[in-house]
Design a protein around this motif. Structure first.
Motif, PDB file in Angstrom:
ATOM      1  N   LEU A  88      47.041  54.664  35.625  1.00  0.00           N
ATOM      2  CA  LEU A  88      46.922  53.993  36.908  1.00  0.00           C
ATOM      3  C   LEU A  88      46.615  52.524  36.662  1.00  0.00           C
ATOM      4  O   LEU A  88      45.582  52.196  36.071  1.00  0.00           O
ATOM      5  N   LEU A  89      47.498  51.662  37.106  1.00  0.00           N
ATOM      6  CA  LEU A  89      47.301  50.222  36.936  1.00  0.00           C
ATOM      7  C   LEU A  89      46.671  49.679  38.209  1.00  0.00           C
ATOM      8  O   LEU A  89      47.138  49.962  39.313  1.00  0.00           O
ATOM      9  N   MET A  90      45.617  48.902  38.032  1.00  0.00           N
ATOM     10  CA  MET A  90      44.872  48.394  39.177  1.00  0.00           C
ATOM     11  C   MET A  90      44.948  46.878  39.252  1.00  0.00           C
ATOM     12  O   MET A  90      45.063  46.204  38.242  1.00  0.00           O
ATOM     13  N   THR A  91      44.832  46.384  40.470  1.00  0.00           N
ATOM     14  CA  THR A  91      44.751  44.948  40.664  1.00  0.00           C
ATOM     15  C   THR A  91      43.372  44.488  40.211  1.00  0.00           C
ATOM     16  O   THR A  91      42.483  45.306  39.978  1.00  0.00           O
ATOM     17  N   SER A  92      43.178  43.199  40.119  1.00  0.00           N
ATOM     18  CA  SER A  92      41.903  42.645  39.675  1.00  0.00           C
ATOM     19  C   SER A  92      40.988  42.359  40.862  1.00  0.00           C
ATOM     20  O   SER A  92      41.434  42.276  41.994  1.00  0.00           O
ATOM     21  N   GLY A  93      39.721  42.185  40.561  1.00  0.00           N
ATOM     22  CA  GLY A  93      38.772  41.690  41.542  1.00  0.00           C
ATOM     23  C   GLY A  93      37.967  42.749  42.235  1.00  0.00           C
ATOM     24  O   GLY A  93      38.161  43.946  42.022  1.00  0.00           O
ATOM     25  N   PRO A  94      37.051  42.297  43.095  1.00  0.00           N
ATOM     26  CA  PRO A  94      36.159  43.230  43.786  1.00  0.00           C
ATOM     27  C   PRO A  94      36.888  44.133  44.783  1.00  0.00           C
ATOM     28  O   PRO A  94      36.401  45.181  45.142  1.00  0.00           O
ATOM     29  N   ARG A  95      38.068  43.724  45.208  1.00  0.00           N
ATOM     30  CA  ARG A  95      38.863  44.556  46.122  1.00  0.00           C
ATOM     31  C   ARG A  95      40.031  45.204  45.374  1.00  0.00           C
ATOM     32  O   ARG A  95      41.125  45.339  45.917  1.00  0.00           O
ATOM     33  N   ARG A 100      50.896  40.500  36.746  1.00  0.00           N
ATOM     34  CA  ARG A 100      50.884  41.016  38.105  1.00  0.00           C
ATOM     35  C   ARG A 100      49.549  41.566  38.581  1.00  0.00           C
ATOM     36  O   ARG A 100      49.369  41.766  39.776  1.00  0.00           O
ATOM     37  N   ALA A 101      48.606  41.800  37.697  1.00  0.00           N
ATOM     38  CA  ALA A 101      47.348  42.425  38.111  1.00  0.00           C
ATOM     39  C   ALA A 101      46.448  41.482  38.877  1.00  0.00           C
ATOM     40  O   ALA A 101      45.778  41.873  39.815  1.00  0.00           O
TER      41      ALA A 101
END
Length: 80
Positions: free
Chosen positions: A17-24, A64-65
């Motif tokens: 599972l690839l996730m975006t960065s940051g608190p959200r 892209r993350a």
């Protein structure tokens, strides 16, 4: 399991599972690991799909993350 090691993810996971960065952060993409089970660290990089999967993961993480960088308003940039 959570890891920041691309090679470890390929070795251990059937789905990554690839996730975006940051608190959200959110799940941005699910990658199916097509390498056959009984993977070993010594042999996994010899499989023909290994570098295709690895390059895809690294490309996602580097390009892209991260959310787009927003410009800091001028009045905030001057505050010390």
């Amino acid at each position: 399991m959570i890891t920041h090691d691309v090679d470890e993810a390929i070795l251990l996971a059937d789905r990554i599972l690839l996730m975006t960065s940051g608190p959200r952060a959110r799940i941005a993409e699910v990658v199916q690991n097509t390498l056959p089970r009984a993977r070993t660290r010594a042999d996994v990089h010899h499989h023909p799909h290994y570098y295709r999967i690895r390059n895809h993961l690294v490309d996602f993480l580097t390009n892209r993350a991260a959310p787009p960088v927003r410009e800091i308003p001028r009045y905030l940039a001057q505050v010390k």
